[in-house]
Design an enzyme around this catalytic site. Structure first.
Site, PDB file in Angstrom:
ATOM      1  N   ASN A   6     -43.132 -54.717  60.926  1.00  0.00           N
ATOM      2  CA  ASN A   6     -43.541 -54.261  62.249  1.00  0.00           C
ATOM      3  C   ASN A   6     -43.997 -52.803  62.220  1.00  0.00           C
ATOM      4  O   ASN A   6     -45.194 -52.519  62.183  1.00  0.00           O
ATOM      5  CB  ASN A   6     -42.395 -54.481  63.238  1.00  0.00           C
ATOM      6  CG  ASN A   6     -42.828 -54.330  64.673  1.00  0.00           C
ATOM      7  OD1 ASN A   6     -43.845 -53.715  64.966  1.00  0.00           O
ATOM      8  ND2 ASN A   6     -42.062 -54.891  65.581  1.00  0.00           N
ATOM      9  N   ASP A   7     -43.057 -51.892  62.190  1.00  0.00           N
ATOM     10  CA  ASP A   7     -43.423 -50.471  62.262  1.00  0.00           C
ATOM     11  C   ASP A   7     -44.330 -50.027  61.122  1.00  0.00           C
ATOM     12  O   ASP A   7     -45.176 -49.152  61.301  1.00  0.00           O
ATOM     13  CB  ASP A   7     -42.154 -49.604  62.240  1.00  0.00           C
ATOM     14  CG  ASP A   7     -41.363 -49.756  63.525  1.00  0.00           C
ATOM     15  OD1 ASP A   7     -41.958 -50.220  64.521  1.00  0.00           O
ATOM     16  OD2 ASP A   7     -40.168 -49.440  63.531  1.00  0.00           O
TER      17      ASP A   7
END
Lengths: 465, 99
Positions: free
Chosen positions: A390-391
């Site tokens: 994700n990040d």
């Protein structure tokens, strides 16, 4: 002439020190890593064996053997049975044991000093006390890190004035160290000294969030190395000094590399806490909408692609999907698609952890690329498949100056022609930061559990014949 | 030991440690941390020396703990590292199926 004990013991320690450095050097390449480890292992075995005839060793042989055998058996068994995903906490645990051992050695030395059996020059006493503090902190801190990664301790424990309190405990520990230095150790003083040092390790670790644990474990690893080096000085065994300080220095560098890969400074990791920053800022809200895709369409897209890059994250490991992903990769490769893996430095639970998890599934390491090596490839890639990450793929790190992750190096999957993101749901995920990638025009969301999705993709491609 | 000699040993060992690690690919960070974790398991030797010197009950108990913890560090560190490393295979060598 048979060389005497006075020659043999230092000679073996010397050889062990050389083999340790050679072994560690070997570990800097995947090709020589295993043989490097064997060198280091042989060195350890020789050093332990020769210690039985060390001139200072006068007795307690049976206890020694009992401690060696029981600890070895237990550690061996435990290290064999844990799952690969749990490796980081095992490193923490065994590192803590090393720190505890260094602290215990210091305790015995200081007790002996108290009973007048050994003499210490002030420098030695200073080094012994300092090693005791570091070893104790590494011991209790590592055990807390273990508990956190194991999921026994989920909350990051914070209270007002915590840093001041920690500072006071640490100052008191140093103060007691100075007292011991001036007045000489008494058992009561030592008990208090070690208790405070252990408490300092606990207090330092409890407020740190699980995501930052790898950096902390690496730091404690370096600290244990230092403590061991100091014990080597006190016991006059240069092999311990060398092995300990080499690890201390290497560990410090490794800690910095890890912190840098997470776009954090070490002080920030230790004294701020990621979770706290997130409450204040989540970055600007994204505009646009997320567009979903189903597995069949995704399968078609990948099957007819020329180049596919798979970006795995910890979500992949949690879903135990790495084997399915490798099956998918083999299937695509057999159709002539060029498939590679891109791994962010902090993918998984610690740098390189993802590589280990992929390796477990049989993915050859030469298909796996680091961030710097692969980022230039994305613009010429047909499909970037993001699974459980994700990040580390959030373009906000490049574009949005208000985002907490602004400036963090990311994998530029948004620059691929098509980007498919496999995700369980629509939420923002672990860190709570809005991911701009999900709203890009070339991004499609493929919702579902990573393992089921991988299976669906495999079936989809097989159906194409 | 002479303080200055010790300082020289520390200094040289520190540079060695940094140089040995400097160009390590990220792929090996975790195995490397684990491997260096194993190497400081050499502390078990120190534990054996103090246990060998211990006379009073307190010294023996703490010395025993030192050997126990040190041996756990060394053996556990070795097995964990070995388990990670045995998984690294290049595509040149056929991955063997393990059960």
């Amino acid at each position: 002439m048979i060389p005497g004990v006075d020659f043999l013991v230092p000679a073996v320690y010397f050889a062990a020190a050389v083999m340790f450095i050679y072994g560690l050097k070997g570990m800097s390449s995947p090709v020589t890593a295993r043989s490097g480890m064997i060198w280091a292992g042989v060195a350890m075995l020789l050093a332990v064996l020769v210690t039985f005839i060390h001139p200072k060793v006068e007795g307690n042989y049976l206890l020694m053997v009992i401690a060696l055998v029981s600890a070895s058996a237990l550690a061996w068994w435990w290290a064999k049975v844990v799952a690969m995903t749990d490796m980081p906490q095992m490193i923490a645990l065994y590192n803590g044991m090393g720190g505890g051992s260094a602290a215990a050695i210091a305790a015995v030395e200081l007790l002996k000093l108290h009973s007048g059996q050994v003499q210490m020059v002030p420098t030695t006493l200073l080094v012994a006390s300092f090693g005791a503090i570091i070893g104790s902190i590494a011991f209790s801190g590592s055990l807390i890190a273990y508990a956190k990664l194991q999921g026994w301790m989920r909350k990051s424990w914070r209270f007002p004035g915590q840093q001041l309190f920690n500072l006071l405990v640490f100052a008191a520990t140093i103060g007691l160290g100075v007292w011991i230095f001036i007045d000489g150790p008494t058992p009561m003083l030592l008990l208090l000294f070690f208790s405070l040092a252990l408490l300092a390790g606990v207090l330092l670790t409890v407020p740190i969030g699980g995501a930052d644990m790898p950096v902390v474990i690496s730091l404690y690893n370096a600290l244990t190395g230092l403590a061991v080096g100091f014990k080597g000085y006190v016991l006059e065994i240069p092999a311990l000094m060398i092995a300990g300080i080499v690890v201390g220095a290497a560990g410090t560098l490794l800690t910095q590399l890890m912190a840098k890969a997470m776009n954090r400074s070490l002080t920030n990791v230790l004294f701020a806490g990621f979770g706290k920053a997130d409450e204040d800022a989540t970055g600007s809200a994204a505009s646009g909408e997320m567009r979903a895709i189903d597995a069949t369409d995704a399968a078609i897209q990948m099957a007819y692609a020329e180049k596919v890059i798979i970006v795995p994250g910890y979500g992949l490991a949690v879903a135990q999907a790495q084997h399915k992903i490798w099956e998918l990769t083999e299937l695509l490769t057999s159709r002539g698609v060029k498939v590679t893996f891109a791994i962010h430095p902090v993918a998984g639970r610690m740098p390189g952890h993802m590589n280990v998890l992929l390796a477990e599934a049989g993915v050859p390491y030469d298909l796996i690329y680091d961030l710097e090596d692969i980022n230039a490839q994305f613009p010429t890639t047909d499909v970037a498949l993001v699974i459980g990450a994700n990040d580390v793929v959030n373009p906000a790190a490049r574009k949005d100056t208000t985002s907490p992750i602004y400036g963090m190096p990311i994998l530029d999957v948004d620059r691929a022609r098509n980007c498919i993101v496999v995700k369980r749901g629509q939420g923002t995920g672990f860190s709570g930061i809005e991911n701009l990638l999900f709203f890009e025009d070339n991004t499609r969301m493929l919702y579902g559990d990573a393992q089921k999705v991988a299976q669906a993709l495999i079936s989809g491609i097989k159906a194409l014949g | 030991m002479e303080g200055w000699i010790a300082l020289y040993i520390f200094m040289l060992a520190a540079f060695t440690g940094i140089e040995v690690i400097r160009r390590v690919p990220a792929i090996l960070h975790t195995p490397l941390m684990s491997g260096s974790n194993f190497i400081h398991g050499i502390v078990v030797v120190g534990g054996m020396v103090v246990l060998g010197m211990a006379d009073t009950t307190a010294e023996i108990i703490v010395g025993f703990i030192a050997v126990f913890l040190g041996a756990g560090n060394a053996v556990g560190g070795y097995v964990v590292t070995e388990r990670m490393l045995e998984m690294f295979k290049s595509s040149g060598t056929k991955p063997e199926k393990k059960d």
